[in-house]
Design a protein around this motif. Structure first.
Motif, PDB file in Angstrom:
ATOM      1  N   LYS A  38      48.982   7.301  33.446  1.00  0.00           N
ATOM      2  CA  LYS A  38      48.214   6.542  32.460  1.00  0.00           C
ATOM      3  C   LYS A  38      49.129   5.517  31.792  1.00  0.00           C
ATOM      4  O   LYS A  38      49.580   5.701  30.675  1.00  0.00           O
ATOM      5  CB  LYS A  38      47.610   7.474  31.414  1.00  0.00           C
ATOM      6  CG  LYS A  38      46.549   8.373  31.978  1.00  0.00           C
ATOM      7  CD  LYS A  38      45.926   9.239  30.908  1.00  0.00           C
ATOM      8  CE  LYS A  38      44.929  10.182  31.527  1.00  0.00           C
ATOM      9  NZ  LYS A  38      44.274  11.009  30.552  1.00  0.00           N
ATOM     10  N   ASP A  58      41.052   0.953  28.983  1.00  0.00           N
ATOM     11  CA  ASP A  58      40.434   2.203  29.427  1.00  0.00           C
ATOM     12  C   ASP A  58      39.903   1.925  30.834  1.00  0.00           C
ATOM     13  O   ASP A  58      39.063   1.048  31.024  1.00  0.00           O
ATOM     14  CB  ASP A  58      39.300   2.589  28.476  1.00  0.00           C
ATOM     15  CG  ASP A  58      38.643   3.899  28.856  1.00  0.00           C
ATOM     16  OD1 ASP A  58      39.319   4.764  29.426  1.00  0.00           O
ATOM     17  OD2 ASP A  58      37.436   4.052  28.580  1.00  0.00           O
ATOM     18  N   LYS A  72      38.492   3.940  34.238  1.00  0.00           N
ATOM     19  CA  LYS A  72      38.070   5.253  34.747  1.00  0.00           C
ATOM     20  C   LYS A  72      36.990   5.104  35.811  1.00  0.00           C
ATOM     21  O   LYS A  72      36.421   4.029  35.991  1.00  0.00           O
ATOM     22  CB  LYS A  72      37.587   6.133  33.611  1.00  0.00           C
ATOM     23  CG  LYS A  72      36.383   5.601  32.870  1.00  0.00           C
ATOM     24  CD  LYS A  72      36.072   6.452  31.653  1.00  0.00           C
ATOM     25  CE  LYS A  72      34.990   5.812  30.816  1.00  0.00           C
ATOM     26  NZ  LYS A  72      34.863   6.437  29.514  1.00  0.00           N
ATOM     27  N   THR A 104      33.579   7.430  37.601  1.00  0.00           N
ATOM     28  CA  THR A 104      32.703   8.596  37.549  1.00  0.00           C
ATOM     29  C   THR A 104      31.978   8.705  38.891  1.00  0.00           C
ATOM     30  O   THR A 104      31.709   7.702  39.556  1.00  0.00           O
ATOM     31  CB  THR A 104      31.660   8.486  36.414  1.00  0.00           C
ATOM     32  OG1 THR A 104      30.920   7.269  36.576  1.00  0.00           O
ATOM     33  CG2 THR A 104      32.326   8.504  35.052  1.00  0.00           C
ATOM     34  N   GLN A 134      34.462  12.852  36.209  1.00  0.00           N
ATOM     35  CA  GLN A 134      35.127  11.633  35.764  1.00  0.00           C
ATOM     36  C   GLN A 134      36.634  11.768  35.958  1.00  0.00           C
ATOM     37  O   GLN A 134      37.195  12.840  35.769  1.00  0.00           O
ATOM     38  CB  GLN A 134      34.838  11.382  34.283  1.00  0.00           C
ATOM     39  CG  GLN A 134      35.614  10.213  33.701  1.00  0.00           C
ATOM     40  CD  GLN A 134      35.282   9.982  32.246  1.00  0.00           C
ATOM     41  OE1 GLN A 134      34.152   9.664  31.924  1.00  0.00           O
ATOM     42  NE2 GLN A 134      36.268  10.153  31.377  1.00  0.00           N
ATOM     43  N   GLU A 148      40.263   9.569  34.906  1.00  0.00           N
ATOM     44  CA  GLU A 148      40.846   8.451  34.171  1.00  0.00           C
ATOM     45  C   GLU A 148      42.053   7.924  34.932  1.00  0.00           C
ATOM     46  O   GLU A 148      42.463   8.489  35.944  1.00  0.00           O
ATOM     47  CB  GLU A 148      41.245   8.900  32.763  1.00  0.00           C
ATOM     48  CG  GLU A 148      40.046   9.302  31.929  1.00  0.00           C
ATOM     49  CD  GLU A 148      40.422   9.725  30.523  1.00  0.00           C
ATOM     50  OE1 GLU A 148      41.629   9.810  30.223  1.00  0.00           O
ATOM     51  OE2 GLU A 148      39.507   9.971  29.737  1.00  0.00           O
ATOM     52  N   MET A 149      42.608   6.840  34.432  1.00  0.00           N
ATOM     53  CA  MET A 149      43.767   6.235  35.055  1.00  0.00           C
ATOM     54  C   MET A 149      44.830   7.292  35.359  1.00  0.00           C
ATOM     55  O   MET A 149      45.189   8.079  34.502  1.00  0.00           O
ATOM     56  CB  MET A 149      44.336   5.163  34.112  1.00  0.00           C
ATOM     57  CG  MET A 149      45.339   4.270  34.747  1.00  0.00           C
ATOM     58  SD  MET A 149      45.874   2.836  33.754  1.00  0.00           S
ATOM     59  CE  MET A 149      45.083   2.980  32.191  1.00  0.00           C
ATOM     60  N   GLU A 184      44.473   9.807  37.484  1.00  0.00           N
ATOM     61  CA  GLU A 184      43.887  11.081  37.905  1.00  0.00           C
ATOM     62  C   GLU A 184      43.161  10.927  39.240  1.00  0.00           C
ATOM     63  O   GLU A 184      42.921   9.821  39.707  1.00  0.00           O
ATOM     64  CB  GLU A 184      42.915  11.584  36.834  1.00  0.00           C
ATOM     65  CG  GLU A 184      43.587  11.896  35.522  1.00  0.00           C
ATOM     66  CD  GLU A 184      42.606  12.359  34.452  1.00  0.00           C
ATOM     67  OE1 GLU A 184      43.065  13.023  33.513  1.00  0.00           O
ATOM     68  OE2 GLU A 184      41.392  12.065  34.554  1.00  0.00           O
ATOM     69  N   SER A 204      34.702   1.894  35.679  1.00  0.00           N
ATOM     70  CA  SER A 204      34.515   1.249  34.380  1.00  0.00           C
ATOM     71  C   SER A 204      35.843   0.732  33.855  1.00  0.00           C
ATOM     72  O   SER A 204      36.851   1.433  33.905  1.00  0.00           O
ATOM     73  CB  SER A 204      33.927   2.235  33.365  1.00  0.00           C
ATOM     74  OG  SER A 204      32.683   2.707  33.812  1.00  0.00           O
ATOM     75  N   PHE A 242      44.184   4.940  39.325  1.00  0.00           N
ATOM     76  CA  PHE A 242      43.821   6.266  39.730  1.00  0.00           C
ATOM     77  C   PHE A 242      44.350   6.607  41.104  1.00  0.00           C
ATOM     78  O   PHE A 242      44.549   5.755  41.923  1.00  0.00           O
ATOM     79  CB  PHE A 242      42.310   6.344  39.776  1.00  0.00           C
ATOM     80  CG  PHE A 242      41.665   5.985  38.475  1.00  0.00           C
ATOM     81  CD1 PHE A 242      41.178   6.972  37.669  1.00  0.00           C
ATOM     82  CD2 PHE A 242      41.560   4.680  38.078  1.00  0.00           C
ATOM     83  CE1 PHE A 242      40.575   6.643  36.480  1.00  0.00           C
ATOM     84  CE2 PHE A 242      40.965   4.354  36.892  1.00  0.00           C
ATOM     85  CZ  PHE A 242      40.470   5.342  36.089  1.00  0.00           C
TER      86      PHE A 242
END
Length: 197
Positions: A5, A18, A20, A22, A27, A29-30, A32, A45, A189
């Protein structure tokens, strides 16, 4: 930072990000991973915020077109297939991933006005097809700025003397040019099984 992140910013172009994805009710995030099945529709998003001004200040007195105005021209969503680890012998090489490309370019027309908190938001739907990664690249420059970009792709810095040691004057000129070229880079990600961010 260990989860990935992190993002880099030059020239205070943005001060919050932000990023991410889904899909399949989950979901990521950066930094992951998102587990999805081939064919699942996923939504990427991007939400970012720009400061009121950047903190540019001339190092030495000289004429410059650089201002403290913040202006994100466009943000590129880049994707490539995860091809596995490269051999240690290639660590310092120019090995590239030929599948990596800009899959969507967002502009002011896409993100419109900021929300109540000052954030701009865009999203992009993409069906999961292979193990992929996603990253962002944003800039204040247009897509075709002579000496800097062609079709949105950054050009090699022509102001730098790659063969000799530049003079102090050449370094000052180069710094001035670089400061006019602010950019954001988000390393994103790394989802497994079909979608990597």
């Amino acid at each position: 930072m260990r989860s990935g992140k992190s993002y880099s910013v030059y020239g205070d172009l943005i001060n919050d990000l932000d990023f991410k994805v889904t899909g399949n009710g989950n979901q990521a995030e950066m930094g992951e991973n998102l587990q999805v099945t081939e064919g699942d529709l996923t939504t990427i998003s991007i939400r970012f915020k720009s400061p009121d001004h950047n903190n540019y200040e001339q190092i030495t007195a000289h004429e410059s077109t650089v201002t403290n105005n913040v202006n994100v021209d466009h943000v590129d969503l880049i994707s490539g297939e995860v091809t596995g680890k490269i051999d240690k012998s290639e660590y310092a090489s120019n090995t590239t991933n030929e599948t990596t490309k800009v899959i969507k370019r967002f502009t002011k027309e896409d993100w419109g006005q900021p929300d109540a908190e000052g954030y701009y938001t865009v999203s992009y739907k993409v069906p999961a097809d292979k193990n992929r990664y996603y990253r962002l690249r944003g800039t204040n420059l247009g897509t075709d700025v002579e000496g800097f970009t062609t079709n949105g792709e950054p050009l090699k810095d022509k102001s730098y003397d790659y063969s000799n040691t530049p003079t102090e004057q050449e370094n000052e000129e180069r710094v001035s040019i670089i400061l006019t070229t602010v950019a954001i880079q988000a390393c994103g990600f790394t989802p497994t099984r079909s979608l990597l961010m």
